[in-house]
Design an enzyme around this catalytic site. Structure first.
Site, PDB file in Angstrom:
ATOM      1  N   ILE A 126       0.857  -1.179   0.000  1.00 20.77           N
ATOM      2  CA  ILE A 126       0.000   0.000   0.000  1.00 20.77           C
ATOM      3  C   ILE A 126       0.892   1.226   0.000  1.00 20.77           C
ATOM      4  O   ILE A 126       1.842   1.318   0.780  1.00 20.77           O
ATOM      5  CB  ILE A 126      -0.988   0.002   1.180  1.00 20.77           C
ATOM      6  CG1 ILE A 126      -1.936   1.199   1.081  1.00 20.77           C
ATOM      7  CG2 ILE A 126      -0.275  -0.065   2.530  1.00 20.77           C
ATOM      8  CD1 ILE A 126      -3.164   1.079   1.977  1.00 20.77           C
ATOM      9  N   THR A 129       2.747   6.903   2.009  1.00 16.46           N
ATOM     10  CA  THR A 129       3.721   7.935   2.342  1.00 16.46           C
ATOM     11  C   THR A 129       4.390   8.516   1.102  1.00 16.46           C
ATOM     12  O   THR A 129       4.744   7.787   0.167  1.00 16.46           O
ATOM     13  CB  THR A 129       4.796   7.363   3.278  1.00 16.46           C
ATOM     14  OG1 THR A 129       4.154   6.766   4.404  1.00 16.46           O
ATOM     15  CG2 THR A 129       5.741   8.450   3.750  1.00 16.46           C
ATOM     16  N   GLU A 245      -4.347  -1.990  11.704  1.00 20.00           N
ATOM     17  CA  GLU A 245      -2.921  -1.855  11.425  1.00 20.00           C
ATOM     18  C   GLU A 245      -2.146  -1.576  12.707  1.00 20.00           C
ATOM     19  O   GLU A 245      -1.068  -2.138  12.930  1.00 20.00           O
ATOM     20  CB  GLU A 245      -2.691  -0.728  10.419  1.00 20.00           C
ATOM     21  CG  GLU A 245      -1.225  -0.524  10.065  1.00 20.00           C
ATOM     22  CD  GLU A 245      -1.014   0.548   9.001  1.00 20.00           C
ATOM     23  OE1 GLU A 245       0.154   0.897   8.748  1.00 20.00           O
ATOM     24  OE2 GLU A 245      -2.013   1.033   8.428  1.00 20.00           O
TER      25      GLU A 245
END
Length: 380
Positions: A126, A129, A245
């Protein structure tokens, strides 16, 4: 080591799964960790083997996974913590990327991607950032402009776990840049798509075996059918899934502490200094006693959060609390365990030095300490 408390969070089927996971780790993972850390990447064949053993996408129903729940996922995460097998990107793939696709994707997307992810034939990442953006998802600059039946994606991402190995990436991008956080969408990009490229493998101070890279998007043309859920709803989706997460990070931290507490007890009982074992010094026993007390307190909290999450009752602030506490304690206690190993603690042979270095990222990724405190502060 023996559990610090009588645990009630796991069922018999979870413990049976633990036996299978532990056998796989001891045979296929632990003997190769040093090589993977030297190479900075885990071979894709290891992922394929894990898929064949049913160790990926454990929470998803068949054929998208092995039909378990978060308890099964937690078992695997704990084995990562027990062995400090931080080279493995399995938890991110199985417990973060795949659940996004399952929760927000449609039937066609489920059928297209998830069985391959469960088999380890399609490794997931994923891309959140960006250079200069850090944890501030509202400041994402990667854009996805719709043109007819496709999007054109442009931008760059960094610090992407599984980046080099990735064969499918959920890209966090702006489909309506003027709307800020309300203009964020999640779009899936597959490896090999023209304009999608992977940059250098980033050199880190820890997690040496885990491939982490930059990703670049230069007019990457993807079908509208690769959009997860609704357009401009990405930020909401991210907020809904971040609690899991953060719990994943805490689960691994707690087991890592317990594992290295036992390793340190064993070491100090064997190592001699000034005519006696290191364990016989009162300072050593007091340090280890304090560590056991603190680890037991953390274990109680982590297991309670796991129970809540399995009932879908874990709140964002509780998830922030458990991550904040678990990673802070992990860093503190691993530092003390290393100290009790003396000079050998600084040698890779005893693993505690590597675990100490690897643990530092826990206070940064998945939301930094400061972000966790802000989330908690909002409930005061």
């Amino acid at each position: 080591m023996q559990d610090l408390i009588q645990r009630t969070v796991f069922r018999e089927d979870h413990e049976q799964f633990r036996d299978a996971v532990r056998h796989f780790f001891d045979k296929e993972i632990v003997p190769h960790l040093a090589d993977w850390e030297r190479n900075g990447i885990v071979p894709k064949e290891v992922w394929r083997k894990a898929g064949r053993e049913g160790l990926l996408n454990t929470m998803l129903p068949e054929p998208y996974g092995s039909g378990g729940d978060f308890g099964h996922a937690a078992v695997l995460i704990e084995e990562v913590g027990r062995t400090n097998a931080t080279a493995l990107g399995f938890p991110l793939h199985s417990d973060i990327v795949a659940p996004y696709i399952y929760a927000y994707g449609n039937q066609e997307q489920h059928d297209r991607w998830l069985p391959k992810m469960a088999a380890g034939e399609m490794i997931g990442a994923i891309a959140m950032t960006e250079p200069g953006a850090g944890s501030d998802l509202k400041s994402v600059r990667t854009t996805a402009k719709r043109e007819g039946d496709h999007y054109l994606i442009n931008g760059a991402k960094t610090f992407i776990t599984n980046g080099i190995n990735s064969e499918i990436v959920i890209v966090v991008c702006k489909t309506a840049p003027d709307l800020g956080a309300k203009g964020v969408s999640l779009i899936v990009v597959e490896d090999g798509t023209p304009g999608f490229s992977k940059g250098r493998k980033l050199e880190k101070i820890g997690l040496m075996g885990q491939d982490t890279s930059e990703l670049f998007f230069d007019n990457v043309k993807v079908p509208v059918g690769n959009l997860l859920g609704e357009e401009n709803m990405g930020f909401k989706y991210l907020m809904q899934e971040l609690a899991q997460e953060r719990l994943v990070v805490a689960v691994r931290a707690a087991r890592c502490i317990e594992s290295f507490l036992q390793k340190t007890i064993d070491y100090t009982r064997e190592r001699k200094a000034f005519g006696q074992t290191v364990f016989e010094f009162q300072n050593t026993r007091f340090k280890l006693a304090e560590a056991k007390a603190q680890a037991t307190m953390l274990r109680t909290f982590v297991d309670e959060c796991m129970k809540l999450h399995m009932q879908r009752k874990l709140t964002p602030e509780r998830a922030a609390m458990v991550k904040l506490n678990a990673t802070a304690l992990q860093n503190k206690l691993l530092d003390e365990f290393l100290q009790l190993h003396g000079g050998y603690g600084y040698m890779t042979e005893y693993q505690v030095g590597r675990a100490w270095t690897d643990a530092r990222i826990g206070r940064i990724y998945g939301g930094s300490d400061e972000i966790m405190k802000e989330i908690i502060a909002r409930t005061l």
